[in-house]
Design an enzyme around this catalytic site. Structure first.
Site, PDB file in Angstrom:
ATOM      1  N   HIS A 273      -3.076   0.915  -0.551  1.00  0.00           N
ATOM      2  CA  HIS A 273      -1.685   0.808  -0.993  1.00  0.00           C
ATOM      3  C   HIS A 273      -1.086  -0.544  -0.652  1.00  0.00           C
ATOM      4  CE1 HIS A 273       2.407   1.870  -1.981  1.00  0.00           C
ATOM      5  NE2 HIS A 273       2.792   1.488  -0.783  1.00  0.00           N
ATOM      6  N   CYS A 274      -1.623  -1.234   0.343  1.00  0.00           N
ATOM      7  CA  CYS A 274      -0.963  -2.435   0.855  1.00  0.00           C
ATOM      8  C   CYS A 274      -1.387  -3.726   0.164  1.00  0.00           C
ATOM      9  CB  CYS A 274      -1.205  -2.550   2.358  1.00  0.00           C
ATOM     10  SG  CYS A 274      -0.408  -1.245   3.331  1.00  0.00           S
ATOM     11  N   ILE A 275      -2.660  -4.080   0.267  1.00  0.00           N
ATOM     12  CA  ILE A 275      -3.078  -5.422  -0.163  1.00  0.00           C
ATOM     13  C   ILE A 275      -2.908  -5.642  -1.670  1.00  0.00           C
ATOM     14  CG2 ILE A 275      -4.918  -7.131  -0.094  1.00  0.00           C
ATOM     15  CD1 ILE A 275      -6.040  -5.760   2.326  1.00  0.00           C
ATOM     16  N   VAL A 277      -0.652  -4.366  -3.486  1.00  0.00           N
ATOM     17  CA  VAL A 277       0.743  -4.100  -3.852  1.00  0.00           C
ATOM     18  C   VAL A 277       1.729  -5.040  -3.168  1.00  0.00           C
ATOM     19  CG1 VAL A 277       2.594  -2.374  -3.795  1.00  0.00           C
ATOM     20  CG2 VAL A 277       0.256  -1.672  -4.344  1.00  0.00           C
ATOM     21  N   ASP A 278       1.654  -5.153  -1.851  1.00  0.00           N
ATOM     22  CA  ASP A 278       2.663  -5.884  -1.097  1.00  0.00           C
ATOM     23  C   ASP A 278       2.812  -7.347  -1.521  1.00  0.00           C
ATOM     24  OD1 ASP A 278       2.808  -3.479   0.128  1.00  0.00           O
ATOM     25  OD2 ASP A 278       2.214  -4.157   2.113  1.00  0.00           O
TER      26      ASP A 278
END
Length: 423
Positions: A273-275, A277-278
């Site tokens: 979910h992080c790399i 998306v952020d």
């Protein structure tokens, strides 16, 4: 900014044993809710998914990184409710809902707005509202705050508002939520101190930033750092492939330097979910500010294109072995986005399967944590027995390094491709 003193609810002070509401009980929210409950707080959990709430009421964890027995031990200390009126009795409410991107790669704050609307409906003076959901700088003040103030209460005067970005690394055997320092930013200094008091009881240390935006920017910088370095290593791997150099051996060699270098290894792409998306949140904010981050956007494109590059290398390997790609059977080992977890959010295996299938490949999968993977409506079930499937495949591709895939097992393959160790 003028700092204002918040009224303190002396009946249930934040930081002492109090009632804490947690909205969003997924990979970030549930570990946090459990940590608060284990510290002695009474936790009220809220989630929009009936599957999640039903599982927790039955004593089952909906995420594999929190064991069932850890949930069961909490008993009534962790209560999952459908009636959100219980949030009015909480001293603090923590929002941990997903903040994905839409089809155009732009921030989607739908779930965050909805969660904050729920908080606003039950907000009372003296409460502390904490946003853990990842956002670009300015969202807590300009998007969240107006929604909360529909309650008629003013942030920084009648209730506290803080941003504490989540730092969950699913499946990490070394650092869990309790061992990881947390960053805290508040609308005012008092807001920040109240949030620090709350989190200080459940984590190893707390770092207070100068304000909300510094805390928001911290999270997107952390994951953009990883995105950019992965983009670099994926380009470096392609370069090494062209020159016949073992990229992994070079990275291993560079890792012997005790300073100034951190190893990143190539894979089939970037997931979670992080790399993926952020950095898009950061890029969106930078474009809006008139200072586009070209390096960040380029790294995103490189990593998005990595599954195609991996498919090209599969084609080349099969061609060298005299097997045409069209009609070849490729067994993909590991479909989750990281080792030893069942989390498939944004797994790069999905675009890889699309690419291989478009080239006529017969794709099979195996993952000890994921019984099946759905790609464009087609169900790929994890094969069994694994040893026979490895021996039968024209090419075995190690997409994820689960501990179950030992060297002896992989040596049964006719043709083996491991993007981490060979480009």
């Amino acid at each position: 900014m003028t700092e204002l003193t918040l009224p303190v609810d002396r009946r249930t002070p934040v930081g002492a044993r109090c009632r804490v509401g947690v909205i969003g009980l997924g990979y970030a929210g549930l570990p946090q809710a459990v940590a608060f409950a284990e510290a002695g707080h009474r936790v009220i959990g809220v989630d929009s998914s009936p599957r999640v709430t039903a599982a927790l009421r039955d004593g089952h964890s909906p995420v594999d990184t929190v064991p069932d027995d850890r949930v069961c031990r909490l008993g009534e200390t962790l209560s999952v409710v459908d009636d959100t009126e219980a949030l009015a009795d909480c001293s603090a409410v923590v929002v941990c809902v997903p903040t994905p991107v839409d089809a155009a790669g732009e921030p989607d704050l739908t779930a965050l707005r909805a969660a904050c609307g729920t908080v606003a409906a039950h907000l009372r003076p003296g409460q502390l509202v904490v946003i853990e959901s990842t956002v670009y700088p300015g969202v807590t003040d300009t998007v969240v705050r107006p929604v909360l103030e529909r309650s008629g209460l003013v942030a920084g005067v009648h209730f506290g508002l803080a941003h504490v970005p989540e730092r969950v690394d699913p499946g990490n055997p070394v650092f869990d939520s309790a061992d990881t320092s947390r960053v805290v930013g508040g609308l005012t200094a008092v807001c920040a101190l109240r949030a620090a008091e709350l989190y200080g009881g459940v984590v190893s240390s707390v770092h207070i930033t100068g304000g909300l935006r510094e805390a928001e920017a911290t999270k997107v910088l952390e994951n953009t750092y990883r995105q950019v370095n992965l983009g670099l290593v994926h380009e470096f791997a392609a370069y090494c492939d062209a020159l016949g150099i073992d990229a992994a051996a070079v990275i291993d060699a560079a890792s012997t330097k005790p300073f100034g270098f951190e190893p990143f290894y190539p894979g089939v792409g970037v997931g979670g979910h992080c790399i993926p998306v952020d950095p898009l949140y950061l890029a969106h904010s930078a474009r809006a500010a008139g200072t586009p981050l070209h390096l960040v956007e380029l790294a995103q494109r490189i990593n998005d294109e990595r599954p195609v590059r991996v498919a090209d290398l599969c084609d080349a390997l099969l061609g060298t072995a005299g097997t045409p790609l069209d009609g070849a059977e490729v067994l993909i080992l590991g479909v989750s986005y990281k080792p030893n977890v069942s989390d498939i959010r944004n797994t790069p295996v999905v675009p890889l399967i699309r690419e291989l299938t478009a080239r006529g490949v017969q794709v099979r999968i195996h993952d000890p944590y994921v019984p099946e993977l759905v790609v464009d409506g087609h169900y790929h079930k994890s094969v069994s027995p694994l040893g026979a499937a490895i021996a039968e495949a024209d090419l075995v591709l190690v997409a994820q390094h689960h501990s179950a895939y030992d060297t002896a097992l992989l040596h049964r393959a006719r043709l083996l491709y491991d993007p981490r160790r060979h480009t």
